[in-house]
Design a protein around this motif. Structure first.
Motif, PDB file in Angstrom:
ATOM      1  N   PHE A  60      32.787  46.108  28.931  1.00  0.00           N
ATOM      2  CA  PHE A  60      33.056  46.392  30.344  1.00  0.00           C
ATOM      3  C   PHE A  60      34.558  46.393  30.635  1.00  0.00           C
ATOM      4  O   PHE A  60      35.069  47.290  31.314  1.00  0.00           O
ATOM      5  CB  PHE A  60      32.349  45.345  31.216  1.00  0.00           C
ATOM      6  CG  PHE A  60      32.704  45.425  32.676  1.00  0.00           C
ATOM      7  CD1 PHE A  60      32.139  46.387  33.489  1.00  0.00           C
ATOM      8  CD2 PHE A  60      33.618  44.528  33.236  1.00  0.00           C
ATOM      9  CE1 PHE A  60      32.481  46.469  34.837  1.00  0.00           C
ATOM     10  CE2 PHE A  60      33.959  44.600  34.576  1.00  0.00           C
ATOM     11  CZ  PHE A  60      33.386  45.567  35.381  1.00  0.00           C
ATOM     12  N   VAL A  61      35.277  45.407  30.108  1.00  0.00           N
ATOM     13  CA  VAL A  61      36.721  45.291  30.349  1.00  0.00           C
ATOM     14  C   VAL A  61      37.474  46.480  29.749  1.00  0.00           C
ATOM     15  O   VAL A  61      38.382  47.042  30.373  1.00  0.00           O
ATOM     16  CB  VAL A  61      37.259  43.964  29.772  1.00  0.00           C
ATOM     17  CG1 VAL A  61      38.783  43.935  29.819  1.00  0.00           C
ATOM     18  CG2 VAL A  61      36.696  42.787  30.546  1.00  0.00           C
ATOM     19  N   ILE A  62      37.092  46.892  28.528  1.00  0.00           N
ATOM     20  CA  ILE A  62      37.755  48.036  27.880  1.00  0.00           C
ATOM     21  C   ILE A  62      37.536  49.308  28.694  1.00  0.00           C
ATOM     22  O   ILE A  62      38.490  50.064  28.939  1.00  0.00           O
ATOM     23  CB  ILE A  62      37.219  48.204  26.440  1.00  0.00           C
ATOM     24  CG1 ILE A  62      37.718  47.067  25.551  1.00  0.00           C
ATOM     25  CG2 ILE A  62      37.662  49.551  25.848  1.00  0.00           C
ATOM     26  CD1 ILE A  62      37.036  46.986  24.203  1.00  0.00           C
ATOM     27  N   SER A  63      36.307  49.533  29.124  1.00  0.00           N
ATOM     28  CA  SER A  63      36.014  50.715  29.946  1.00  0.00           C
ATOM     29  C   SER A  63      36.824  50.697  31.231  1.00  0.00           C
ATOM     30  O   SER A  63      37.424  51.707  31.629  1.00  0.00           O
ATOM     31  CB  SER A  63      34.519  50.775  30.281  1.00  0.00           C
ATOM     32  OG  SER A  63      33.741  50.883  29.127  1.00  0.00           O
ATOM     33  N   GLN A  64      36.857  49.535  31.881  1.00  0.00           N
ATOM     34  CA  GLN A  64      37.595  49.400  33.136  1.00  0.00           C
ATOM     35  C   GLN A  64      39.086  49.645  32.934  1.00  0.00           C
ATOM     36  O   GLN A  64      39.730  50.303  33.754  1.00  0.00           O
ATOM     37  CB  GLN A  64      37.360  48.002  33.706  1.00  0.00           C
ATOM     38  CG  GLN A  64      37.825  47.830  35.145  1.00  0.00           C
ATOM     39  CD  GLN A  64      37.435  46.473  35.700  1.00  0.00           C
ATOM     40  OE1 GLN A  64      37.549  45.458  35.019  1.00  0.00           O
ATOM     41  NE2 GLN A  64      36.960  46.436  36.927  1.00  0.00           N
ATOM     42  N   SER A  65      39.636  49.174  31.816  1.00  0.00           N
ATOM     43  CA  SER A  65      41.056  49.338  31.536  1.00  0.00           C
ATOM     44  C   SER A  65      41.420  50.804  31.330  1.00  0.00           C
ATOM     45  O   SER A  65      42.405  51.299  31.882  1.00  0.00           O
ATOM     46  CB  SER A  65      41.450  48.532  30.297  1.00  0.00           C
ATOM     47  OG  SER A  65      41.178  47.165  30.488  1.00  0.00           O
ATOM     48  N   PHE A  66      40.620  51.521  30.539  1.00  0.00           N
ATOM     49  CA  PHE A  66      40.895  52.935  30.287  1.00  0.00           C
ATOM     50  C   PHE A  66      40.711  53.783  31.549  1.00  0.00           C
ATOM     51  O   PHE A  66      41.516  54.665  31.840  1.00  0.00           O
ATOM     52  CB  PHE A  66      39.994  53.467  29.169  1.00  0.00           C
ATOM     53  CG  PHE A  66      40.541  53.220  27.790  1.00  0.00           C
ATOM     54  CD1 PHE A  66      41.489  54.070  27.237  1.00  0.00           C
ATOM     55  CD2 PHE A  66      40.110  52.133  27.042  1.00  0.00           C
ATOM     56  CE1 PHE A  66      41.992  53.848  25.966  1.00  0.00           C
ATOM     57  CE2 PHE A  66      40.613  51.887  25.776  1.00  0.00           C
ATOM     58  CZ  PHE A  66      41.558  52.754  25.229  1.00  0.00           C
ATOM     59  N   ILE A  67      39.642  53.489  32.304  1.00  0.00           N
ATOM     60  CA  ILE A  67      39.386  54.255  33.533  1.00  0.00           C
ATOM     61  C   ILE A  67      40.463  53.981  34.568  1.00  0.00           C
ATOM     62  O   ILE A  67      40.831  54.858  35.355  1.00  0.00           O
ATOM     63  CB  ILE A  67      37.984  53.921  34.083  1.00  0.00           C
ATOM     64  CG1 ILE A  67      36.922  54.501  33.147  1.00  0.00           C
ATOM     65  CG2 ILE A  67      37.787  54.477  35.494  1.00  0.00           C
ATOM     66  CD1 ILE A  67      35.508  54.073  33.477  1.00  0.00           C
ATOM     67  N   GLY A  68      41.015  52.764  34.570  1.00  0.00           N
ATOM     68  CA  GLY A  68      42.096  52.431  35.503  1.00  0.00           C
ATOM     69  C   GLY A  68      43.323  53.302  35.313  1.00  0.00           C
ATOM     70  O   GLY A  68      44.082  53.524  36.271  1.00  0.00           O
ATOM     71  N   HIS A  69      43.522  53.827  34.100  1.00  0.00           N
ATOM     72  CA  HIS A  69      44.661  54.706  33.839  1.00  0.00           C
ATOM     73  C   HIS A  69      44.380  56.154  34.222  1.00  0.00           C
ATOM     74  O   HIS A  69      45.286  56.978  34.238  1.00  0.00           O
ATOM     75  CB  HIS A  69      45.053  54.637  32.358  1.00  0.00           C
ATOM     76  CG  HIS A  69      45.732  53.346  31.989  1.00  0.00           C
ATOM     77  ND1 HIS A  69      45.029  52.229  31.589  1.00  0.00           N
ATOM     78  CD2 HIS A  69      47.045  52.993  31.988  1.00  0.00           C
ATOM     79  CE1 HIS A  69      45.885  51.245  31.341  1.00  0.00           C
ATOM     80  NE2 HIS A  69      47.109  51.677  31.572  1.00  0.00           N
ATOM     81  N   VAL A  70      43.109  56.478  34.519  1.00  0.00           N
ATOM     82  CA  VAL A  70      42.772  57.824  34.983  1.00  0.00           C
ATOM     83  C   VAL A  70      43.207  57.995  36.433  1.00  0.00           C
ATOM     84  O   VAL A  70      43.791  59.002  36.818  1.00  0.00           O
ATOM     85  CB  VAL A  70      41.261  58.098  34.837  1.00  0.00           C
ATOM     86  CG1 VAL A  70      40.901  59.478  35.401  1.00  0.00           C
ATOM     87  CG2 VAL A  70      40.840  58.005  33.383  1.00  0.00           C
ATOM     88  N   GLY A  71      42.912  56.977  37.263  1.00  0.00           N
ATOM     89  CA  GLY A  71      43.299  57.035  38.674  1.00  0.00           C
ATOM     90  C   GLY A  71      42.592  55.969  39.475  1.00  0.00           C
ATOM     91  O   GLY A  71      41.559  55.438  39.046  1.00  0.00           O
ATOM     92  N   PRO A  72      43.132  55.645  40.649  1.00  0.00           N
ATOM     93  CA  PRO A  72      42.527  54.593  41.484  1.00  0.00           C
ATOM     94  C   PRO A  72      41.138  54.963  42.002  1.00  0.00           C
ATOM     95  O   PRO A  72      40.285  54.090  42.169  1.00  0.00           O
ATOM     96  CB  PRO A  72      43.523  54.441  42.645  1.00  0.00           C
ATOM     97  CG  PRO A  72      44.315  55.713  42.652  1.00  0.00           C
ATOM     98  CD  PRO A  72      44.369  56.180  41.250  1.00  0.00           C
ATOM     99  N   THR A  73      40.925  56.252  42.267  1.00  0.00           N
ATOM    100  CA  THR A  73      39.607  56.679  42.751  1.00  0.00           C
ATOM    101  C   THR A  73      38.539  56.446  41.690  1.00  0.00           C
ATOM    102  O   THR A  73      37.453  55.936  41.971  1.00  0.00           O
ATOM    103  CB  THR A  73      39.626  58.177  43.131  1.00  0.00           C
ATOM    104  OG1 THR A  73      40.586  58.377  44.169  1.00  0.00           O
ATOM    105  CG2 THR A  73      38.262  58.632  43.621  1.00  0.00           C
ATOM    106  N   GLU A  74      38.863  56.831  40.449  1.00  0.00           N
ATOM    107  CA  GLU A  74      37.917  56.648  39.344  1.00  0.00           C
ATOM    108  C   GLU A  74      37.630  55.160  39.090  1.00  0.00           C
ATOM    109  O   GLU A  74      36.490  54.777  38.820  1.00  0.00           O
ATOM    110  CB  GLU A  74      38.464  57.284  38.067  1.00  0.00           C
ATOM    111  CG  GLU A  74      38.431  58.804  38.039  1.00  0.00           C
ATOM    112  CD  GLU A  74      39.523  59.451  38.890  1.00  0.00           C
ATOM    113  OE1 GLU A  74      39.487  60.676  39.074  1.00  0.00           O
ATOM    114  OE2 GLU A  74      40.423  58.706  39.366  1.00  0.00           O
ATOM    115  N   LEU A  75      38.695  54.344  39.200  1.00  0.00           N
ATOM    116  CA  LEU A  75      38.523  52.909  38.985  1.00  0.00           C
ATOM    117  C   LEU A  75      37.632  52.306  40.071  1.00  0.00           C
ATOM    118  O   LEU A  75      36.740  51.495  39.779  1.00  0.00           O
ATOM    119  CB  LEU A  75      39.882  52.203  38.977  1.00  0.00           C
ATOM    120  CG  LEU A  75      39.853  50.684  38.743  1.00  0.00           C
ATOM    121  CD1 LEU A  75      39.204  50.348  37.403  1.00  0.00           C
ATOM    122  CD2 LEU A  75      41.255  50.099  38.814  1.00  0.00           C
ATOM    123  N   ALA A  76      37.869  52.704  41.318  1.00  0.00           N
ATOM    124  CA  ALA A  76      37.045  52.199  42.425  1.00  0.00           C
ATOM    125  C   ALA A  76      35.594  52.645  42.261  1.00  0.00           C
ATOM    126  O   ALA A  76      34.665  51.862  42.480  1.00  0.00           O
ATOM    127  CB  ALA A  76      37.598  52.695  43.754  1.00  0.00           C
TER     128      ALA A  76
END
Length: 499
Positions: A60-76
């Motif tokens: 979960f943490v790895i997925s969240q970390s990589f998605i966080g670099h895509v953009g704030p909308t994707e992370l939210a």
């Protein structure tokens, strides 16, 4: 004397000699030796279970970390989809699968080995039906998120993620059931191995799909699906291809017979764990309506994340004690079940006390791992004493819940959770947080009150337990649910004799 009566007397004499032999075996054993042996059995299950839970959290943490670099909308969108959808279905499926802990653990202790495979298949049927019923929640996630007040641009991305998470949801069926089936036999070390490989694989695949091939959110979710399904395929192959020769005797139509008792126990287990797992989420939703909600929610989320990480240890003991208690009850050893309960609770409480002192000393320092905001750090420092006491209580409460799973008390504990969390805890949190203006502290105190009362009730239930009666109840349950298997074995043998 009739022939049948003679056999009955012989059987009773054998049982008495067997019980006497067991008592004799324990007469020369010192308390220190008993404690050491029980601790080894406990950690044989708890160690891999703790490691596996940390590995799953790592995905979960790895997925969240990589998605966080895509953009704030994707992370939210990712955070909302996983928090709302996956926690909702995870609670239901994990709770219903925990019925297998009771059934497999007791059957293994009673040496009804072939029944474990049948229970596993029955659980697959029950959980598959449940997952199909949950599908509309994922398919129509867009309107659900809109109804919850989420912004439309976030919902557009969350709707895509939800369809991927549907695949993750179905992965829980083999994941939860195979883990509990293997844990009942103390064979969960291989689960830890494949979980570790899965985390490394997920890290590499996420980098390839997101950084190298630039697939964005789709790459992240494909990697997540692989990380969740890879351990399940390994576990299934291990079980079916000879890793559990005693307990897996092949596919059987008996899995479709006598399903209703399994369904009832699964529903009780689901109600018990759902009420527990959803409790912190509801408190976070209430926190979102407080003054300065952003700081309050951030601070509470950080504290809940820390508490969640610590709970991986407690949940490891939860799994271990459910196995130990169910094995001993199945074996007809009431003293062994009681001793396993004492050792598991004492070990978890000792670790919890150490962490209680650590987090009491750290106070707001821990918040800087998650945020740079001074306001959030100050709020976390104010909440630290409550976090420390939560960690202390959580070192006992999950273990006693594990005892209830091992003994098959799920329906009783479901009512306890409902009363302590939703009749006492949440109303107290609302009154303190809103009416008296204690803000996020009031919400957290409400959570603590709920956990405290639940722990008290579980302690009372455990202390008042008649373990000899539990052994008798276990035997009745095992004899009733194994009747179809025994009948099938006789019919199969008769057919072979005729041939």
């Amino acid at each position: 004397m009739a022939k049948g009566e003679g056999k009955s007397v012989d059987l009773k004499e054998k049982l008495l000699r067997h019980e006497a032999g067991k008592e004799e075996n324990h007469e020369g054993v010192t308390f220190k030796e008993k404690l050491w042996e029980e601790s080894k059995k406990l950690w044989k299950v708890a160690g891999p279970a703790i490691f596996t839970r940390f590995s799953t959290f790592g995905v979960f943490v790895i997925s969240q970390s990589f998605i966080g670099h895509v953009g704030p909308t994707e992370l939210a969108a990712y955070s909302i989809a996983f928090t709302v959808l996956l926690r909702f279905s995870n609670g239901i499926l994990l709770g219903m699968a925990s019925a297998l802990e009771t059934l497999c653990g007791q059957a293994y202790g009673a040496k009804q080995y072939s029944m474990l495979g049948i229970y596993l298949q029955r659980s697959w049927i029950v959980l598959t039906c449940c997952s199909i019923c949950l599908m509309p929640v994922y398919i129509f996630s867009g309107p659900i998120f809109i109804a919850l007040g989420q912004e439309e641009h976030i919902v557009r991305v969350a709707r895509i993620i939800a369809l991927y998470i549907l695949g993750v949801n179905f992965s829980f069926i083999p994941s939860f059931t195979c883990q509990m089936y293997l844990q009942a036999q103390s064979k969960n070390r291989m689960i830890a191995y494949v979980a570790a490989v899965s985390v490394v694989m997920h890290l590499i695949l996420s980098w390839l799909l997101m950084v190298h091939f630039e697939l964005g959110i789709h790459g992240a979710m494909i990697s997540t699906l692989v990380a969740y399904w890879f351990p399940n395929i390994c576990q299934l192959l291990f079980i079916i291809c000879g890793g559990c020769r005693e307990t897996w005797t092949g596919w059987s139509l008996l899995a479709f017979k006598d399903l209703w008792p399994v369904v009832k126990l699964s529903l009780s287990s689901g109600g018990m764990l759902c009420l527990e797992l959803w409790y912190p989420t509801i408190l976070v939703l209430f926190t979102g309506n407080l003054k300065n909600a952003e700081v309050a929610v951030d601070a509470l989320s950080i504290c809940l994340n820390v508490s969640g990480l610590e709970s991986m240890i407690s949940l490891g003991f939860y799994a271990a004690v459910s196995v130990r208690v169910s094995n001993e009850l199945g074996a007809g050893n009431s003293k062994g079940a009681k001793f396993a309960t004492i050792v598991a609770t004492g070990t978890s409480l000792a670790l919890g006390f150490v962490l209680f002192v650590v987090f009491l000393c750290l106070r707001g320092t821990i918040s800087y791992v998650f945020t740079q905001s001074e306001a959030v750090a100050k709020e976390v420092a104010d909440l630290s004493p409550f976090l420390a006491f939560t960690i202390l209580l959580n070192s006992v409460q999950p273990v006693l819940s594990g005892v209830s799973i091992g003994a098959g008390w799920q329906s009783y504990v479901a009512y306890v959770n409902l009363a302590c969390y939703y009749v006492i805890g949440i109303p107290v949190g609302i009154v303190l947080g809103y009416t008296l203006g204690w803000q996020v502290k009031g919400i957290w105190i409400g959570m603590l009150v709920g956990i405290f009362f639940q722990t008290l009730v579980l302690v009372g239930m455990t202390l008042r337990t008649d373990w000899d009666h539990e052994v008798s109840s276990t035997r009745v349950r095992l004899n009733r649910w194994s009747v179809f298997e025994n009948r099938n074995d006789r019919e199969h043998k008769n057919l072979e004799d005729e041939a």
